[in-house]
Write a protein that holds these residues in place. Structure first.
Motif, mmCIF file in Angstrom:
data_model
loop_
_atom_site.group_PDB
_atom_site.id
_atom_site.type_symbol
_atom_site.label_atom_id
_atom_site.label_comp_id
_atom_site.label_asym_id
_atom_site.label_seq_id
_atom_site.Cartn_x
_atom_site.Cartn_y
_atom_site.Cartn_z
ATOM 1 N N UNK A 24 18.598 10.851 29.978
ATOM 2 C CA UNK A 24 18.083 10.154 28.797
ATOM 3 C C UNK A 24 17.182 8.996 29.217
ATOM 4 N N UNK A 25 17.578 8.300 30.300
ATOM 5 C CA UNK A 25 16.755 7.200 30.811
ATOM 6 C C UNK A 25 15.401 7.716 31.265
ATOM 7 N N UNK A 161 10.822 15.119 26.214
ATOM 8 C CA UNK A 161 12.228 14.989 26.603
ATOM 9 C C UNK A 161 12.803 16.334 27.028
ATOM 10 N N UNK A 162 12.443 17.388 26.298
ATOM 11 C CA UNK A 162 12.932 18.726 26.634
ATOM 12 C C UNK A 162 12.453 19.138 28.018
ATOM 13 N N UNK A 174 21.509 19.227 24.551
ATOM 14 C CA UNK A 174 21.855 18.762 23.202
ATOM 15 C C UNK A 174 22.083 17.255 23.214
ATOM 16 N N UNK A 175 22.900 16.800 24.178
ATOM 17 C CA UNK A 175 23.245 15.378 24.231
ATOM 18 C C UNK A 175 22.011 14.512 24.454
ATOM 19 N N UNK A 176 21.113 14.935 25.360
ATOM 20 C CA UNK A 176 19.928 14.137 25.664
ATOM 21 C C UNK A 176 18.975 14.094 24.479
ATOM 22 N N UNK A 177 18.710 15.259 23.863
ATOM 23 C CA UNK A 177 17.766 15.292 22.746
ATOM 24 C C UNK A 177 18.291 14.514 21.544
#
Length: 319
Positions: A24-25, A161-162, A174-177
């Motif tokens: 995520x970062x 991001x993907x 899923x968690x990151x998006x």
């Protein structure tokens, strides 16, 4: 055995969360260009809205942004699960679009005079001041326009991001998006809300009465906010444009192997310079990404302009 299994489960969950946080970062860093432009664009969307309606309009757009991401995230996850080969082309398209937007903004500055922009702003102010204008309808149009803008920017954020988590497990994606969607929405519209109220805060503080050092400080701070708010908007706009070229150009150079290898070789050579090699090694790829992004944006703008003119010329003329 049960205890060790529980600790192993906790360790797995902690590792997963750590991986998600790290990804995520990275995704946040790569979407910084979109974030900067998103701030400037959405803060400008409330131009012409009365002061007491600014925050409700920002909140309405933020809700629209969440709806946009609720559509985009499942779509992106479906693509990554069913046709993962499409992620890189989508990422390249997103990078090209970022560069195109940046060049379009520069072209607007060059092709439109300051007088035209001031005339447009004056029309907005006049519309709000006119009692005959339906303010509710006016606000709805502003909100629709902002949500449409957000959809494009949100799509860029999700695609970028993907691309950073393409090799991760489905759960991690899923968690990151979802995480990046929430972070970006809260971050962007929280800051937009603060930015559009800076002038109100400055006006409130500058009107403080009384004597003493603290009251004087409040009035000085208020005058500073009133003076600095327009410059903050301009700074955000410039920084957002530069970041769009850096991020978009970086995506494109990484997706074109010869350009990527050229950038790496040049950075490696710059790194050997005595004394400042480390700084040059970091700056050279960034400079190459930015220049490549500007050139790519110019090419896309020329293509889009040419296609648009061709389509208009091909339309049958009214008799």
């Amino acid at each position: 055995m049960a205890g060790s299994s529980l600790f192993a489960l906790i360790d797995d969950i902690a590792s997963l969360l750590d991986d998600v946080a790290a990804m995520t970062k990275v995704a946040t860093q790569k979407t910084a260009g979109v974030l900067g432009d998103d701030l400037a664009l959405n803060a400008q969307q409330v131009t012409g809205v009365t002061a007491d309606r600014e925050l409700p309009v920002v909140w309405a757009v933020a809700k629209g942004s969440l709806v946009n991401k609720a559509i985009l995230v499942p779509a992106a996850l479906a693509i990554s699960a069913l046709i993962p080969w499409a992620i890189v082309p989508m990422l390249m398209l997103g990078g090209a679009f970022l560069c195109y937007e940046g060049v379009e903004k520069l072209a607007h500055k060059l092709l439109h005079s300051k007088g035209e922009d001031e005339a447009h702003h004056g029309e907005l102010v006049k519309a709000v001041a006119d009692p005959a204008v339906d303010i509710v309808s006016f606000e709805k149009e502003k909100i629709k326009g902002a949500v449409r803008t957000d959809f494009v920017l949100s799509a860029e954020i999700i695609v970028i991001s993907l691309g950073t988590v393409a090799a991760a497990t489905f759960g991690q994606r899923v968690a990151v998006l979802v995480g990046i969607s929430i972070i970006m929405t809260v971050g962007v519209y929280g800051l937009v809300g603060g930015i559009v109220k800076l002038d109100d805060a400055g006006l409130h503080l500058s009107a403080k009465t009384g004597t003493g050092g603290f009251r004087g400080f409040q009035r000085a701070l208020g005058r500073g906010l009133l003076t600095g708010a327009p410059y903050l908007m301009k700074t955000l706009s410039v920084a957002g444009t530069v970041a769009m070229f850096m991020v978009g150009g970086g995506i494109l150079t990484h997706g074109i192997p010869p350009v990527h290898h050229f950038s790496e070789d040049l950075a490696h050579g710059a790194g050997t310079v005595s004394g400042i090699g480390g700084v040059l090694a970091a700056l050279v790829p960034t400079l190459i990404n930015t220049v490549f992004g500007i050139l790519a944006g110019i090419v896309v703008l020329l293509v889009v302009t040419g296609v648009t003119r061709a389509v208009r010329a091909a339309r049958p003329k009214p008799r």
